[in-house]
Design an enzyme around this catalytic site. Sequence first.
Site, PDB file in Angstrom:
ATOM      1  N   HIS A   1       0.843  -1.209   0.000  1.00  0.00           N
ATOM      2  CA  HIS A   1       0.000   0.000   0.000  1.00  0.00           C
ATOM      3  C   HIS A   1       0.872   1.251   0.000  1.00  0.00           C
ATOM      4  O   HIS A   1       1.923   1.298   0.648  1.00  0.00           O
ATOM      5  CB  HIS A   1      -0.930  -0.008   1.226  1.00  0.00           C
ATOM      6  CG  HIS A   1      -2.011   1.023   1.122  1.00  0.00           C
ATOM      7  ND1 HIS A   1      -1.765   2.359   1.343  1.00  0.00           N
ATOM      8  CD2 HIS A   1      -3.317   0.925   0.786  1.00  0.00           C
ATOM      9  CE1 HIS A   1      -2.898   3.031   1.152  1.00  0.00           C
ATOM     10  NE2 HIS A   1      -3.847   2.184   0.810  1.00  0.00           N
TER      11      HIS A   1
ATOM     12  N   GLU B   1      -3.734   0.897  -7.964  1.00  0.00           N
ATOM     13  CA  GLU B   1      -3.986   2.088  -7.156  1.00  0.00           C
ATOM     14  C   GLU B   1      -2.899   3.140  -7.405  1.00  0.00           C
ATOM     15  O   GLU B   1      -1.803   3.055  -6.849  1.00  0.00           O
ATOM     16  CB  GLU B   1      -4.021   1.685  -5.673  1.00  0.00           C
ATOM     17  CG  GLU B   1      -4.467   2.787  -4.755  1.00  0.00           C
ATOM     18  CD  GLU B   1      -5.012   2.263  -3.421  1.00  0.00           C
ATOM     19  OE1 GLU B   1      -6.159   1.809  -3.392  1.00  0.00           O
ATOM     20  OE2 GLU B   1      -4.283   2.316  -2.434  1.00  0.00           O
TER      21      GLU B   1
HETATM   22  C1  PEP Z   1      -6.770   3.243  -0.071  1.00  0.00           C
HETATM   23  O1  PEP Z   1      -5.925   3.952   0.429  1.00  0.00           O
HETATM   24  O2  PEP Z   1      -6.571   2.027  -0.252  1.00  0.00           O
HETATM   25  C2  PEP Z   1      -7.998   3.868  -0.484  1.00  0.00           C
HETATM   26  C3  PEP Z   1      -8.601   3.332  -1.489  1.00  0.00           C
HETATM   27  O3  PEP Z   1      -8.417   4.959   0.221  1.00  0.00           O
HETATM   28  P1  PEP Z   1      -9.589   5.955  -0.175  1.00  0.00           P
HETATM   29  O4  PEP Z   1     -10.691   5.131  -0.759  1.00  0.00           O
HETATM   30  O5  PEP Z   1      -9.992   6.597   1.108  1.00  0.00           O
HETATM   31  O6  PEP Z   1      -9.006   6.918  -1.166  1.00  0.00           O
END
Ligand code: PEP
Length: 256
Positions: free
Chosen positions: A97, A167
């Site tokens: 992450h 992500e």
């Molecule tokens: C995350 O950090 O994995 C995440 C998806 O956070 P958020 O949805 O709050 O942006």
Amino acid sequence: MVRKPMALANWKMAMTIAESWEWVRDFRAAAGDLLNEIDVVVCPPYTALWAVIQALGDSPIQVGGQNIAPTAELSRTGEISAALLADVGCQRVMLGHWEVRRYLHDDDETVNRKVHLALEAGLSPILLVGEGRDDPPSIETALEKRLEAVLAGCTAEQVMGMAFIYEPEAAIGATKPVTPDHVAAGSGFIRKWVQDHWGANVANSIRIIYGGSVAPEYAHDLLSCPDVDGLGAGRRGRDPESFTEIVRQIVRVKSE
Ligand code: PEP
């Protein structure tokens, strides 16, 4: 190949025991039969893992840790090993992450070490990959370098059991997700890269979900990307109502 969709709630450093119990009660009641059609993974803080696992009982909702120590050594005050997560009842663990990279300084090599420790402990890694703020502008270049490093030494069988969260760093905790075109490019690259390395069977088996400022109002468009098998939510993952709506949309769009 039909992949079972997936949703993930990452609670980060939030949720007391009482709030966790309430979430389990409210989310299970709201999600009902949807839970037969999707893999839902909840990743509570370490302090709430046991309470959540007990509260879930025989529910199909899976529980994941948010991180592990990069070693199986016992002398690591303040850290949690893969073996301890497996012992408490986790089936999965999130690795890589951006917040762990940013604040705890994990690099790709550390993430790779954690991938192997998780596998040895019987945990299924949920690997977060995306381009960082300091990466070169090409999504493909950043992802290629990252995937190569974090998956070094993994077999086809091991990769097949993993899930991936695409992500981009800039999308975390932001006001809105990146565009569906951006998500399509990132998730498509991950699947293609896995195919080039381990073949079509592995590439078609892995779940790739998108994470980064997911909210119900964005879900439909994000899910229109063919390589996206679901969504991961941080802030909205703590709210049973929003998260149920995200789960409902994943099931709806992915069964179309
Ligand atoms: C995350 O950090 O994995 C995440 C998806 O956070 P958020 O949805 O709050 O942006």
